[in-house]
Write an enzyme that holds these catalytic residues in place. Structure first.
Site, PDB file in Angstrom:
ATOM      1  N   ASP A 151      -6.050  -7.917  -4.149  1.00 52.40           N
ATOM      2  CA  ASP A 151      -7.513  -8.056  -4.268  1.00 52.40           C
ATOM      3  C   ASP A 151      -8.133  -8.864  -3.128  1.00 52.40           C
ATOM      4  O   ASP A 151      -9.357  -8.854  -2.967  1.00 52.40           O
ATOM      5  CB  ASP A 151      -7.866  -8.732  -5.600  1.00 52.40           C
ATOM      6  CG  ASP A 151      -7.495  -7.870  -6.790  1.00 52.40           C
ATOM      7  OD1 ASP A 151      -7.540  -6.640  -6.654  1.00 52.40           O
ATOM      8  OD2 ASP A 151      -7.152  -8.420  -7.857  1.00 52.40           O
TER       9      ASP A 151
ATOM     10  N   MET B  55      -8.921  -0.371  -7.437  1.00 52.57           N
ATOM     11  CA  MET B  55      -8.729  -1.661  -8.131  1.00 52.57           C
ATOM     12  C   MET B  55      -9.665  -2.749  -7.600  1.00 52.57           C
ATOM     13  O   MET B  55     -10.038  -2.741  -6.415  1.00 52.57           O
ATOM     14  CB  MET B  55      -7.285  -2.126  -8.036  1.00 52.57           C
ATOM     15  CG  MET B  55      -6.418  -1.536  -9.141  1.00 52.57           C
ATOM     16  SD  MET B  55      -4.770  -2.234  -9.142  1.00 52.57           S
ATOM     17  CE  MET B  55      -4.197  -1.703 -10.754  1.00 52.57           C
TER      18      MET B  55
ATOM     19  N   ARG C 117      -0.758  -0.989  -6.091  1.00 53.18           N
ATOM     20  CA  ARG C 117       0.037  -2.194  -5.871  1.00 53.18           C
ATOM     21  C   ARG C 117       1.534  -1.935  -6.016  1.00 53.18           C
ATOM     22  O   ARG C 117       2.345  -2.847  -5.896  1.00 53.18           O
ATOM     23  CB  ARG C 117      -0.439  -3.340  -6.754  1.00 53.18           C
ATOM     24  CG  ARG C 117      -0.259  -3.174  -8.210  1.00 53.18           C
ATOM     25  CD  ARG C 117      -0.702  -4.447  -8.927  1.00 53.18           C
ATOM     26  NE  ARG C 117       0.006  -4.544 -10.158  1.00 53.18           N
ATOM     27  CZ  ARG C 117      -0.512  -5.018 -11.280  1.00 53.18           C
ATOM     28  NH1 ARG C 117      -1.734  -5.473 -11.301  1.00 53.18           N
ATOM     29  NH2 ARG C 117       0.212  -5.073 -12.363  1.00 53.18           N
TER      30      ARG C 117
END
Ligand code: F6P
Length: 361
Positions: free
Chosen positions: A141, A183, A288
């Site tokens: 992130d 995400m 991820r």
């Protein structure tokens, strides 16, 4: 070999995994052993293993291939020892007492915690409680305060960008709008970077509430000029103007009552407002999973190796961070409880706006 009074060090990975964790672990163990004669103890499944003394000796592992392996060999969890602590039913110990025991049993001089915001917030609390702790910035992130970079982010950009590119061909064939959900619940760094690299028409971020009318107007204007398909890079935490006006509690409740993720709502809204057939693809955990990109291998290795120096120099209570390309120590108290958001001053946001990408505002 340089002198160090720090001899035995625990390592844990906590929170969502990210490519580069194993590379960081490898570099920390190799640098710590070769330069300072340190020994490392692996702690399984994040703070869970630290509380329960679930540990093993890192010298039982072949570290070499780890630079390019995704995931984390230590396992991970989202256990937070300081959140609503209750005594262990078997031992009667509170989590922090369990942690003290683990330090004692393994003769740990220090602990390195690799993780994101939650992990480093806990690391900060452990430091305040008197433990010798160092944090390392891992997350796809890229939202940790006090560091320009986090490992995992670049790999996730690669994956999400390739995802958008794959979706482009089918969008074009079918003359559709495609919402690609990326995400990022609280921040949109990944959506912004992948959206820009993937040439999205629209990028929706948690930081910039969208107005569906503005998106519809923008897409219709492009259609009128002859464009037959559209890409909307939509962060999973994208919000509209109505949601932006809600309190934190109201927003949480509203999100919990949604039966599908926000990308599906955005697709429905676009279809209704423009008449363009619209579909949604959620990239999800692909972003991820998998092995790290070379950029993350290098970044994680650089930070892991620097963490060994931090330990030897007893720079406890700090995050091993990156500022303007150099390794710096950011106090964990500065990192704790915060999220690095995208602001209007962000150069990449400005670039995307200059290129005419719509943010729905
Ligand atoms: O922190 C990384 C992250 O992948 C976020 O972008 C995402 O919202 C979240 O983790 C998903 O977490 P979980 O593994 O708990 O579903």
């Amino acid at each position: 070999m340089k002198a160090s009074t720090i001899k035995t060090v625990g390592i844990l990975t906590s929170g969502g995994d990210a490519p580069g964790l194993n590379a960081a672990i490898r570099a920390l163990c190799i640098s710590g052993k070769n330069n300072y004669g340190m020994k490392f103890i692996g702690i399984r499944n994040g703070y869970r293993g630290l509380i329960d003394n679930d540990t093993f000796k890192m010298d039982t592992i072949d570290l070499e291939p780890l630079i390019s392996q995704g995931g984390t060999i230590l396992g991970t969890s989202r256990v937070k020892p300081f959140k609503n602590p209750v005594p262990d039913p078997k031992t009667g110990l509170l989590p922090v007492e369990g942690i003290k025991e683990t330090f004692k049993k393994n003769k740990l001089d220090a602990l390195v915690c690799l993780g994101g915001n939650g992990t480093n917030t806990t690391a900060s609390l452990l430091s305040e409680a008197g433990f010798n702790v160092i944090g390392m910035p891992k997350t796809i992130d890229n939202d940790i305060v006090g560091t320009d970079e986090t490992f995992g982010f670049h790999t996730a950009i690669d994956v999400a960008t390739h995802g958008i590119e794959a979706i482009r061909t089918t969008a074009k064939s079918h003359s559709r709008a495609m919402v690609v959900e990326i995400m990022g619940h609280k921040v949109g760094w990944l959506g912004l970077y992948a959206g820009l690299a993937g040439r999205a028409d629209v990028i929706l971020l948690p930081e910039i509430p969208y107005d569906i009318k503005k998106i519809a107007k923008y897409l219709k204007a492009k259609k009128a000029k002859g464009q037959n398909y559209f890409i909307i890079a939509c962060s999973e935490g994208a919000i509209d103007l109505n949601e932006a006006a809600l309190s934190k509690k109201e927003f949480k409740k509203a999100r919990e009552s949604m039966s599908q993720s926000v990308g599906f709502r955005v697709a429905k809204e676009i279809e209704e407002a423009t008449g363009i057939e619209t579909r949604t693809s959620v990239l999800g955990y692909l972003q991820r999973g998998g092995d790290p990109a070379p950029y993350d291998m290098i970044l994680a290795t650089k930070l892991g190796s620097a963490a060994a120096d931090f330990l030897a120099e007893k720079r406890f209570g700090n995050l091993v961070a990156v500022k303007n390309g150099s390794i710096v120590a950011t106090p964990l108290s500065v990192v704790a409880g915060k999220v690095k958001e995208i602001t209007e001053e962000e150069p990449v946001l400005k670039t995307a706006r200059d290129l005419g990408i719509c943010f729905g505002d």
